[in-house]
Design a protein around this motif. Structure first.
Motif, PDB file in Angstrom:
ATOM      1  N   ILE A  31      32.397  37.500  40.935  1.00  0.00           N
ATOM      2  CA  ILE A  31      33.420  38.557  40.676  1.00  0.00           C
ATOM      3  C   ILE A  31      34.024  38.798  38.985  1.00  0.00           C
ATOM      4  CG2 ILE A  31      35.683  39.220  41.689  1.00  0.00           C
ATOM      5  CD1 ILE A  31      34.580  38.767  44.707  1.00  0.00           C
ATOM      6  N   SER A  32      34.062  39.167  38.516  1.00  0.00           N
ATOM      7  CA  SER A  32      35.254  38.858  37.779  1.00  0.00           C
ATOM      8  C   SER A  32      36.174  39.643  37.557  1.00  0.00           C
ATOM      9  CB  SER A  32      34.472  39.563  36.678  1.00  0.00           C
ATOM     10  OG  SER A  32      35.488  39.471  35.330  1.00  0.00           O
ATOM     11  N   VAL A  33      38.044  39.218  37.687  1.00  0.00           N
ATOM     12  CA  VAL A  33      38.828  39.362  37.580  1.00  0.00           C
ATOM     13  C   VAL A  33      39.641  40.352  36.086  1.00  0.00           C
ATOM     14  CG1 VAL A  33      41.225  38.933  38.695  1.00  0.00           C
ATOM     15  CG2 VAL A  33      39.550  38.498  39.244  1.00  0.00           C
ATOM     16  N   ASP A  34      39.351  39.086  35.854  1.00  0.00           N
ATOM     17  CA  ASP A  34      39.635  39.986  34.398  1.00  0.00           C
ATOM     18  C   ASP A  34      38.824  39.851  33.586  1.00  0.00           C
ATOM     19  OD1 ASP A  34      42.669  39.956  34.609  1.00  0.00           O
ATOM     20  OD2 ASP A  34      42.171  37.675  34.313  1.00  0.00           O
ATOM     21  N   ASP A  35      37.372  40.861  33.736  1.00  0.00           N
ATOM     22  CA  ASP A  35      36.563  41.219  32.621  1.00  0.00           C
ATOM     23  C   ASP A  35      36.759  41.475  31.335  1.00  0.00           C
ATOM     24  OD1 ASP A  35      33.897  42.505  31.905  1.00  0.00           O
ATOM     25  OD2 ASP A  35      32.796  40.669  33.744  1.00  0.00           O
ATOM     26  N   PRO A  36      36.076  40.854  30.277  1.00  0.00           N
ATOM     27  CA  PRO A  36      36.237  41.274  29.114  1.00  0.00           C
ATOM     28  C   PRO A  36      35.852  42.903  29.127  1.00  0.00           C
ATOM     29  CG  PRO A  36      35.052  39.676  28.470  1.00  0.00           C
ATOM     30  CD  PRO A  36      35.576  40.117  29.777  1.00  0.00           C
ATOM     31  N   ASP A  37      34.568  43.415  29.606  1.00  0.00           N
ATOM     32  CA  ASP A  37      34.328  44.104  29.579  1.00  0.00           C
ATOM     33  C   ASP A  37      34.574  45.532  30.874  1.00  0.00           C
ATOM     34  OD1 ASP A  37      32.360  46.567  28.337  1.00  0.00           O
ATOM     35  OD2 ASP A  37      30.986  45.940  29.959  1.00  0.00           O
ATOM     36  N   LEU A  38      35.162  45.313  31.466  1.00  0.00           N
ATOM     37  CA  LEU A  38      36.286  46.221  32.603  1.00  0.00           C
ATOM     38  C   LEU A  38      36.526  47.419  31.927  1.00  0.00           C
ATOM     39  CD1 LEU A  38      37.108  46.634  35.641  1.00  0.00           C
ATOM     40  CD2 LEU A  38      39.305  45.893  34.072  1.00  0.00           C
ATOM     41  N   ARG A  39      36.115  48.138  31.291  1.00  0.00           N
ATOM     42  CA  ARG A  39      36.558  49.483  31.596  1.00  0.00           C
ATOM     43  C   ARG A  39      34.791  50.229  30.507  1.00  0.00           C
ATOM     44  NH1 ARG A  39      41.180  53.322  28.173  1.00  0.00           N
ATOM     45  NH2 ARG A  39      40.552  54.810  27.679  1.00  0.00           N
ATOM     46  N   GLY A  40      34.284  49.296  29.593  1.00  0.00           N
ATOM     47  CA  GLY A  40      33.195  49.868  29.201  1.00  0.00           C
ATOM     48  C   GLY A  40      32.177  49.309  30.199  1.00  0.00           C
ATOM     49  N   THR A  41      32.405  49.237  31.701  1.00  0.00           N
ATOM     50  CA  THR A  41      31.413  48.942  32.491  1.00  0.00           C
ATOM     51  C   THR A  41      31.979  50.234  33.442  1.00  0.00           C
ATOM     52  OG1 THR A  41      30.844  46.263  32.680  1.00  0.00           O
ATOM     53  CG2 THR A  41      30.876  47.671  35.073  1.00  0.00           C
ATOM     54  N   ALA A  42      32.978  50.133  34.045  1.00  0.00           N
ATOM     55  CA  ALA A  42      33.249  51.790  34.631  1.00  0.00           C
ATOM     56  C   ALA A  42      33.222  53.321  33.372  1.00  0.00           C
ATOM     57  CB  ALA A  42      35.655  51.524  34.303  1.00  0.00           C
ATOM     58  N   THR A  43      33.174  52.908  32.218  1.00  0.00           N
ATOM     59  CA  THR A  43      32.787  53.478  31.359  1.00  0.00           C
ATOM     60  C   THR A  43      31.198  54.147  31.692  1.00  0.00           C
ATOM     61  OG1 THR A  43      35.104  53.892  29.972  1.00  0.00           O
ATOM     62  CG2 THR A  43      32.775  54.912  29.681  1.00  0.00           C
ATOM     63  N   ARG A  44      30.853  53.316  31.308  1.00  0.00           N
ATOM     64  CA  ARG A  44      29.031  53.383  31.397  1.00  0.00           C
ATOM     65  C   ARG A  44      28.909  53.914  33.192  1.00  0.00           C
ATOM     66  NH1 ARG A  44      29.281  48.608  28.785  1.00  0.00           N
ATOM     67  NH2 ARG A  44      28.849  47.256  30.595  1.00  0.00           N
ATOM     68  N   ILE A  45      29.315  53.342  34.285  1.00  0.00           N
ATOM     69  CA  ILE A  45      28.823  53.421  35.463  1.00  0.00           C
ATOM     70  C   ILE A  45      29.631  55.345  35.818  1.00  0.00           C
ATOM     71  CG2 ILE A  45      30.049  53.484  37.786  1.00  0.00           C
ATOM     72  CD1 ILE A  45      30.048  50.455  37.428  1.00  0.00           C
ATOM     73  N   ALA A  46      30.830  55.309  35.326  1.00  0.00           N
ATOM     74  CA  ALA A  46      30.848  56.994  35.080  1.00  0.00           C
ATOM     75  C   ALA A  46      30.065  57.759  34.676  1.00  0.00           C
ATOM     76  CB  ALA A  46      32.388  57.524  34.632  1.00  0.00           C
ATOM     77  N   ALA A  47      29.708  57.748  32.993  1.00  0.00           N
ATOM     78  CA  ALA A  47      28.650  58.375  32.768  1.00  0.00           C
ATOM     79  C   ALA A  47      27.168  58.485  33.361  1.00  0.00           C
ATOM     80  CB  ALA A  47      27.781  57.723  30.953  1.00  0.00           C
ATOM     81  N   ARG A  48      27.032  57.726  34.335  1.00  0.00           N
ATOM     82  CA  ARG A  48      25.824  57.645  35.350  1.00  0.00           C
ATOM     83  C   ARG A  48      25.592  58.506  36.300  1.00  0.00           C
ATOM     84  NH1 ARG A  48      22.513  53.545  38.854  1.00  0.00           N
ATOM     85  NH2 ARG A  48      21.129  55.552  40.168  1.00  0.00           N
ATOM     86  N   TYR A  49      27.404  58.518  36.915  1.00  0.00           N
ATOM     87  CA  TYR A  49      27.557  59.805  38.086  1.00  0.00           C
ATOM     88  C   TYR A  49      27.907  60.863  37.757  1.00  0.00           C
ATOM     89  CZ  TYR A  49      25.458  56.023  40.928  1.00  0.00           C
ATOM     90  OH  TYR A  49      24.957  54.417  41.515  1.00  0.00           O
ATOM     91  N   MET A  50      29.043  60.629  36.409  1.00  0.00           N
ATOM     92  CA  MET A  50      30.356  62.092  36.216  1.00  0.00           C
ATOM     93  C   MET A  50      29.385  62.489  35.183  1.00  0.00           C
ATOM     94  SD  MET A  50      31.894  62.427  39.208  1.00  0.00           S
ATOM     95  CE  MET A  50      33.292  63.755  38.446  1.00  0.00           C
ATOM     96  N   GLY A  51      28.454  61.757  34.283  1.00  0.00           N
ATOM     97  CA  GLY A  51      28.124  62.878  32.951  1.00  0.00           C
ATOM     98  C   GLY A  51      28.638  62.305  32.158  1.00  0.00           C
ATOM     99  N   ALA A  52      27.992  62.514  30.564  1.00  0.00           N
ATOM    100  CA  ALA A  52      28.918  61.598  29.367  1.00  0.00           C
ATOM    101  C   ALA A  52      30.154  62.631  28.924  1.00  0.00           C
ATOM    102  CB  ALA A  52      27.761  62.079  28.477  1.00  0.00           C
ATOM    103  N   HIS A  53      30.658  64.004  29.728  1.00  0.00           N
ATOM    104  CA  HIS A  53      31.700  64.167  29.441  1.00  0.00           C
ATOM    105  C   HIS A  53      32.819  64.092  29.936  1.00  0.00           C
ATOM    106  CE1 HIS A  53      29.910  66.537  32.713  1.00  0.00           C
ATOM    107  NE2 HIS A  53      30.870  66.792  33.043  1.00  0.00           N
ATOM    108  N   ARG A  54      32.033  63.333  30.892  1.00  0.00           N
ATOM    109  CA  ARG A  54      33.826  62.440  31.963  1.00  0.00           C
ATOM    110  C   ARG A  54      33.355  61.309  31.907  1.00  0.00           C
ATOM    111  NH1 ARG A  54      34.659  66.342  37.289  1.00  0.00           N
ATOM    112  NH2 ARG A  54      36.718  64.902  36.396  1.00  0.00           N
ATOM    113  N   ALA A  55      32.835  60.515  31.145  1.00  0.00           N
ATOM    114  CA  ALA A  55      32.763  59.514  31.657  1.00  0.00           C
ATOM    115  C   ALA A  55      34.308  58.509  30.344  1.00  0.00           C
ATOM    116  CB  ALA A  55      31.568  58.784  30.283  1.00  0.00           C
ATOM    117  N   ASP A  56      34.117  59.279  29.603  1.00  0.00           N
ATOM    118  CA  ASP A  56      35.776  57.962  29.239  1.00  0.00           C
ATOM    119  C   ASP A  56      36.598  58.564  30.510  1.00  0.00           C
ATOM    120  OD1 ASP A  56      34.498  57.286  26.645  1.00  0.00           O
ATOM    121  OD2 ASP A  56      35.105  58.888  25.187  1.00  0.00           O
TER     122      ASP A  56
END
Length: 142
Positions: A88-113
């Protein structure tokens, strides 16, 4: 087939489409619980986000042992089970990047951000599962 790491065919299966992972973890009273998660495969590990104060987040802080199952429920049916340990990483420096990459997979590139901004905020965790045992069965009904 059982191994201790993610093989190329397992990574391909886990990364295909938008299959949801089913995360098994242990509640404080010892009960087994299962929750759906959106995830990615990165550097030989499974990666997902969850809130620090969610049932999953609290449980993983207490006991990092997990299992994640991903299946194809259409004939000829396949599944992968990954048993491992969650880091578990509480203050992960790539938190937003990880969340965005996951979102791109499941919601599509147009909603990733949009989803990356929503899920990449303080109070969210990055969870990385290191496999210890991987069981895979492909095309079981063939």
């Amino acid at each position: 087939m059982a191994t201790d790491s993610l093989s190329d065919d397992v990574i391909r299966f886990l990364s295909e489409g938008t299959r949801t992972g089913k995360l098994g973890y242990v509640a404080a009273d010892g009960r087994p619980l299962v929750a759906p998660v959106w995830f990615l495969v990165e550097d030989g590990r499974l990666v997902f986000n969850t809130g620090l104060d969610t049932a999953k987040g609290r449980a993983l802080q207490r006991d990092p042992r997990v299992v994640l199952v991903v299946d194809d429920e259409h004939p000829p049916f396949s599944f992968v089970q990954v048993q491992g340990t969650a880091e578990i990483s509480v203050d992960d420096p790539d938190l937003r990047g990880t969340a965005t990459r996951i979102a791109a997979r499941y919601m599509g590139a147009h909603r990733a951000d949009e989803y990356g901004a929503r899920n990449g905020v303080p109070g969210e965790l990055v969870v990385r599962i290191t496999p210890q045992k991987v069981i895979a069965a492909f095309d079981v009904a063939d």
